[in-house]
Design an enzyme around this catalytic site. Sequence first.
Site, PDB file in Angstrom:
ATOM      1  N   THR B 515      -5.751 -12.570  -7.458  1.00  0.00           N
ATOM      2  CA  THR B 515      -4.469 -13.116  -7.209  1.00  0.00           C
ATOM      3  C   THR B 515      -4.063 -12.820  -5.519  1.00  0.00           C
ATOM      4  O   THR B 515      -3.337 -11.906  -5.350  1.00  0.00           O
ATOM      5  CB  THR B 515      -3.548 -12.306  -8.179  1.00  0.00           C
ATOM      6  OG1 THR B 515      -3.844 -12.270  -9.597  1.00  0.00           O
ATOM      7  CG2 THR B 515      -2.102 -12.677  -8.217  1.00  0.00           C
ATOM      8  N   HIS B 516      -5.106 -13.312  -4.908  1.00  0.00           N
ATOM      9  CA  HIS B 516      -5.003 -13.485  -3.452  1.00  0.00           C
ATOM     10  C   HIS B 516      -4.929 -14.815  -2.945  1.00  0.00           C
ATOM     11  O   HIS B 516      -5.493 -15.006  -1.735  1.00  0.00           O
ATOM     12  CB  HIS B 516      -6.539 -12.757  -3.120  1.00  0.00           C
ATOM     13  CG  HIS B 516      -6.906 -11.463  -3.804  1.00  0.00           C
ATOM     14  ND1 HIS B 516      -8.098 -10.941  -3.317  1.00  0.00           N
ATOM     15  CD2 HIS B 516      -5.962 -10.354  -4.245  1.00  0.00           C
ATOM     16  CE1 HIS B 516      -8.327  -9.721  -3.937  1.00  0.00           C
ATOM     17  NE2 HIS B 516      -7.010  -9.465  -4.508  1.00  0.00           N
ATOM     18  N   ASN B 517      -3.650 -15.340  -3.412  1.00  0.00           N
ATOM     19  CA  ASN B 517      -3.201 -16.483  -2.685  1.00  0.00           C
ATOM     20  C   ASN B 517      -2.408 -16.272  -1.406  1.00  0.00           C
ATOM     21  O   ASN B 517      -1.622 -15.171  -1.463  1.00  0.00           O
ATOM     22  CB  ASN B 517      -2.189 -17.168  -3.758  1.00  0.00           C
ATOM     23  CG  ASN B 517      -2.647 -17.185  -5.220  1.00  0.00           C
ATOM     24  OD1 ASN B 517      -2.648 -16.218  -5.784  1.00  0.00           O
ATOM     25  ND2 ASN B 517      -3.505 -18.283  -5.374  1.00  0.00           N
TER      26      ASN B 517
END
Lengths: 219, 587
Positions: B515-517
């Site tokens: 979840t590293h957008n």
Amino acid sequence: MSKSAMLDRYWFLTAPEVRFLEAAAERLIPTDEHGPGGRDAGVAVYIDRQLASIWGVHGRNYRSGPWPEGTPEQGFQSPLVPQEIYRIGIGEINDYCVRTYDRPFDQLAADRQDEVLTALEKGKIDLPSLSAKLFFDLLLRNTDEGYFADPIYGGNRDKVGWKLLGFPGLPSAAYRGHLDKSEPYRAEPVSMLDVQRNEAQLDAEGFVKHVMIKTSGGK
Amino acid sequence: MTTIKMKPVDAVVVGSGVVGSIMSMELANAGLQVLCLERGRMLDQQTDFAKPFVYDELKFDRHSDVFQNLSRETVTVRNNVSQTALPLRELGSFKPGEAVGGAALHWGGNARRFLPHDFELYSRTVEHYGKSFIPKDMTIQDWGVTWDEIEPYYDQFEQIYGVGGKAGNIQGQIMPGGNPYEGPRSREYPNPPTRATPQGETFARAARELGYSPFQGPTANQTQDYINLYKVQMLQCQSGGFCSSHVCAQGAKANGVSAIFPALLKRENFELRPRSNVIRVNTDSTGKQATGVTYMDARGRQVEQPASIVVLASYCFNNTRLLLLSGIGTPYDPVTGRGVVGRNYSYQAGGRVHVFFDDREFNPFIGGGQVNTSIDELNGDLIDRANLGFVGGFYVDTPSAGALPIKSKSVPHGTPRWGAQWKKAVAHNYRRSLGMHLHGSCMSYRQHFLDLDPTYKDAHGLPLLRMTFDWNENERRMLKWGYEKGIEIAKAMKPSSYDTRAIPVKYSVVPYQSTHNIGGAVMGADPSTSVVNRYLQSWDVPNLFVVGGSAFPQNPAQGPTATIGMLACWAADGIKETYLKKPGSMM
């Protein structure tokens, strides 16, 4: 393990669907010297309970159209929800088996069942209403969950999945001290179902107390 | 639709995650009347996530209600502009949050800082290798801040989140046991490092043999009982696993709910309003001044909330989408390369080496988020990229995150997906394998961006955000090199076998990755290539601050959260020390 899953009251699945799922789960995770397979683990009960939950209707998924098929990288794009995928998929696979082999999937020999499952996995069977691969991938994912999720969800009976791995289930307060130790930590697995049935001991903090397995052997 | 109008506040903060909780606290500390709006629900860690029922992989890893509810809002995705974007219908590649505390409720606790180099990536790359080294379509840029300026704010974040670790560089002095390649720190970590697990030791021995300097990675899971900067107590991690994707019943994992709200909610000048989904930033007739925000409440009513300062503190997607929905800033146009809102969206590249042993057994279920042993030589300025031909790098670690039975069953390549052989392999390898993870950077490209989808709408009838993203040659080259290095380390462990994941050709939303957008509302020194200035202040609307992963111009290797927290501390300080004294553009 004993009790056939057929004796359970099902929330969503019909009897032919249960027979299909028990047979399929038993091929995906067969009974062998490592322990019971998908049938006795209660995978069909697990899938039934999941189908009756909001997941069964993709309650937290985006469900507005339009519904083009998309690329594999765009992920799940079927307008069908899991309840429909199982109901339609099992029906159409059984139709295929009857047409091709004169009997439904659950009455085929194990080798033949494996052939059908492999053909579904590779998309080699053309089902009228949905992709065979979509059905198979969902079945495999749910079978895996049913074998390894906490028994409170209806599968993983007698914690067979956790015993297979040597996974102790709910963690104990002893883990912190054991973090950097190399000796194997072997405990009888404890589940939420055990806690609910008062068959597990909890410490004051709410961690379970593990009963260690003495033998150094194992799988 | 009638609109309810609320009493004005000094500052409205949109989102209650890493940024929203810190900025609310800091602005409340400055004496402002602060309102924090959160689209998700309020929760209580100790009752909603009570032991032992919190240790439920199916419920939380697969179906958690603290993940974004896609039935109301999602993003659409495509690999390139020639495709039609389709909605992300079920969670996969990433898991944005939807609850008080945001995505940090279910993060793993990776609290690494970026390297000094990362903030000046463009300049340093040009300086070392020349402009022509950067591919034509790569749009990397400097952040507009330097290490010495922001280091104190990393320190502040660590004091809030109780980060445990061992310093490798204190004010230029290399410290044994830490990461010698980190940027100079003002002081030691507030908490001690994790202990190495046998898996970590296996990795460390192999890495040392090859000349690397392994260290225990920093973690925001408390390594001892800790009272933080805001006088909130967090309890020591018990190494029970169930961290990433899960909420910690112990309260050992730092986030807004465990580290900030217990103190902040006692403030009379602070209000948290959950179930308030902001749909627009309002501006006055000039468009140069924000007047507040409009949100939908739980009953479906439209509510207008006037405020003197607006802080967008939500996830990368939502910060960008709110700017687009509000008509603030020029939307990015990938054809001309002009415009800024939605520009430089990026993600995180990564790889895994699985290492199998017949003669060794581990306890893979013991551990926790960010109990890991790491190396940092494949990152930053140490690498001579002249012959490698890529920008970026990796940190590599062997984590002991607590291997859960549904998602963490590694089997050697060639094992069937099901059947007797699969079952046998699962039984044999669960306790006899370890993972080595390559955490890679991901650059920004002209053709990767966020904009509004022309077709699909959210539950309020507003356009969804559309993501256009794919893997590029630069990242594939980097992964190929990373795997070569990773395999050397794997071999030095003397395993029975090892294998690697395939280098992906196309980006897929199906498997969980991270979840590293990041990006979409990036910070920088030039308004033609950034949405916010170095203080995270909108170039167009000076009383609007847009803070979060959305501000990253490209994504370094280390994981975004510590830097997101650092930026929140930095932006809050800018408002307190500069903006409030003289409201208006700070540049």
